[in-house]
Design an enzyme around this catalytic site. Structure first.
Site, PDB file in Angstrom:
ATOM      1  N   GLY A  89       0.500  80.136  42.336  1.00 12.45           N
ATOM      2  CA  GLY A  89       1.845  79.592  42.304  1.00 12.45           C
ATOM      3  C   GLY A  89       2.776  80.437  41.459  1.00 12.45           C
ATOM      4  N   THR A  90       2.260  80.990  40.363  1.00 14.75           N
ATOM      5  CA  THR A  90       3.074  81.855  39.513  1.00 14.75           C
ATOM      6  C   THR A  90       3.559  83.079  40.283  1.00 14.75           C
ATOM      7  OG1 THR A  90       1.916  81.142  37.509  1.00 14.75           O
ATOM      8  CG2 THR A  90       3.054  83.268  37.418  1.00 14.75           C
ATOM      9  N   HIS A 138      -3.703  74.296  43.773  1.00 17.91           N
ATOM     10  CA  HIS A 138      -4.645  73.548  42.937  1.00 17.91           C
ATOM     11  C   HIS A 138      -3.988  72.368  42.229  1.00 17.91           C
ATOM     12  CE1 HIS A 138      -3.373  75.298  38.979  1.00 17.91           C
ATOM     13  NE2 HIS A 138      -3.035  76.323  39.737  1.00 17.91           N
ATOM     14  N   CYS A 148       3.070  75.520  29.807  1.00 14.33           N
ATOM     15  CA  CYS A 148       3.167  76.773  30.561  1.00 14.33           C
ATOM     16  C   CYS A 148       3.097  78.014  29.684  1.00 14.33           C
ATOM     17  CB  CYS A 148       4.441  76.793  31.382  1.00 14.33           C
ATOM     18  SG  CYS A 148       5.950  76.513  30.434  1.00 14.33           S
TER      19      CYS A 148
END
Length: 375
Positions: free
Chosen positions: A76-77, A196, A320
């Site tokens: 996703g990053t 995930h 994060c």
């Protein structure tokens, strides 16, 4: 055969959840069939390409987008970096990115690496000041605006489809915290998700780029089946992620309603039963499964450790950064209490008894920790 189920005290689903049962069988079957290069013309290659196309189609159906707008990334990053910086590179205006101060660090790091940034403030619920964001976006050098769909730490929903931007300023939305759990908002040119977090395998991100968006790859080109991707797609994992996404979307009305009620219980009980506590984030317009509160005179690391000893897995501090116990830039930007921060995010199978057990244990534990420092 079903997959592992999160423990009853596992109240930390914001970063990752167990593999959804719908994904397990698909993953195992695809491991034998999805090994080949989807660019090849031989039978194994054609089958791999078919699997890739099927994964895109299933994902697009679940999200309400076109199949050719879907790209699978290694995380996703990475999808955040590709989506945002691709819009900046495709812009004819400039390289300035306007974004709320509460955006995920993936947005902050992307801006630091490949653009310039201007952070705008939010209110005490973590919601961006939409008129300030819109006004900042009118500057001539603005290449893109970043606005997350929902805040990853406090759950507050952002007005993604409500911010009026100039026609030539595209909007990127980080939907990693909400994809699958909520329908995608409108008004974005590119979006990112993380498998995930909805019950797919780790190592699969989803990048969505609208068909007419001015997007250019900000990284070195890679001659893959999908020109937006980098490297070889993990086809079995992408298929499993798509299967999990379809299952989550199909059941989300029931799950979300149940989670919303359970989080309401936590918000009420914590506020009523724990002295000197601040429950943060919008109480209504929020992610259904997540709540954050802060306890004055309590160390967040001590809370995590002591709750873990009692069988409760929770998060504290920043969601994060390399250290999850680092100070939260989100809470600091909101102007709320940052000490003794606790973040609960419910698993799919979390029950009322699980939530009540946590709420029963919390007041005594907080009192004990305060007593250790003489308070």
């Amino acid at each position: 055969m079903t997959g592992p189920v999160a423990g009853r005290g596992d109240l930390d689903s914001a970063s990752a959840v167990p593999l959804h049962p719908a994904a397990r069988q698909v993953l195992l079957a695809a491991l034998d069939r999805g090994y080949a290069d989807p660019r090849r013309l031989h039978r194994a290659g054609r089958e791999a390409r078919l699997l890739l196309d099927n994964a895109r189609e299933a994902t697009s159906d679940a999200l309400g987008v076109r199949a050719d707008e879907v790209t699978f990334t290694p995380s996703g990053t990475h999808a955040v970096h590709l989506g945002l910086l691709g819009l900046v590179r495709g812009s004819r205006r400039g390289d300035l990115v306007v974004h709320p101060a509460v955006e995920h660090s993936a947005v902050h790091r992307a801006v630091e690496w490949g653009a310039r940034g201007e952070a705008v403030p939010c209110d005490r619920e973590g919601r961006v000041l939409a008129d300030v964001l819109a006004q900042a976006a009118t500057a001539s050098e603005v290449g893109a605006v970043a606005l997350q769909t929902a805040n990853h730490e406090v759950g507050t929903l952002q007005p993604v489809g409500e911010v009026e931007l100039p026609d030539d300023v595209p909007l990127f939305t980080d939907a990693c915290a909400s994809m699958g759990r909520l329908a995608l908002p409108t008004g974005w040119a590119a979006a990112a998700g993380s498998a995930h977090k909805w019950g797919g395998p780790a190592g699969v991100g989803v990048l969505l780029v609208r068909k007419r968006a001015r997007w250019r790859n900000p990284f070195p080109a890679d001659d893959r089946a999908d020109e937006r991707s980098t490297g070889f797609e993990n086809l079995p994992a992408a298929l499993a992620a798509a299967a999990a996404l379809q299952a989550v979307v199909a059941e989300r009305d029931e799950v979300n309603a149940r989670h919303h009620e359970l989080i309401d219980v936590v918000r009420r009980r914590v506020a009523a039963e724990v002295p000197d506590v601040e429950v943060v984030g919008d109480p209504d317009r929020r992610l259904p499964h997540l709540v954050t509160f802060s306890c004055l005179y309590v160390d967040g690391e001590a809370l995590v450790t002591e709750l873990d000893r009692r069988g409760f897995g929770i998060a504290s501090g920043s969601a994060c950064t390399a250290s999850t116990l680092a100070p939260s830039h989100v809470l600091e930007a909101m102007g709320v209490l940052t000490h003794g921060n606790v973040r609960l995010s419910l698993q799919r199978e979390t029950t009322r008894s699980d939530v009540d057990a946590f709420c029963d244990a919390l007041p005594g534990l907080v009192a004990d920790l305060r007593g250790r420092v003489g308070l």
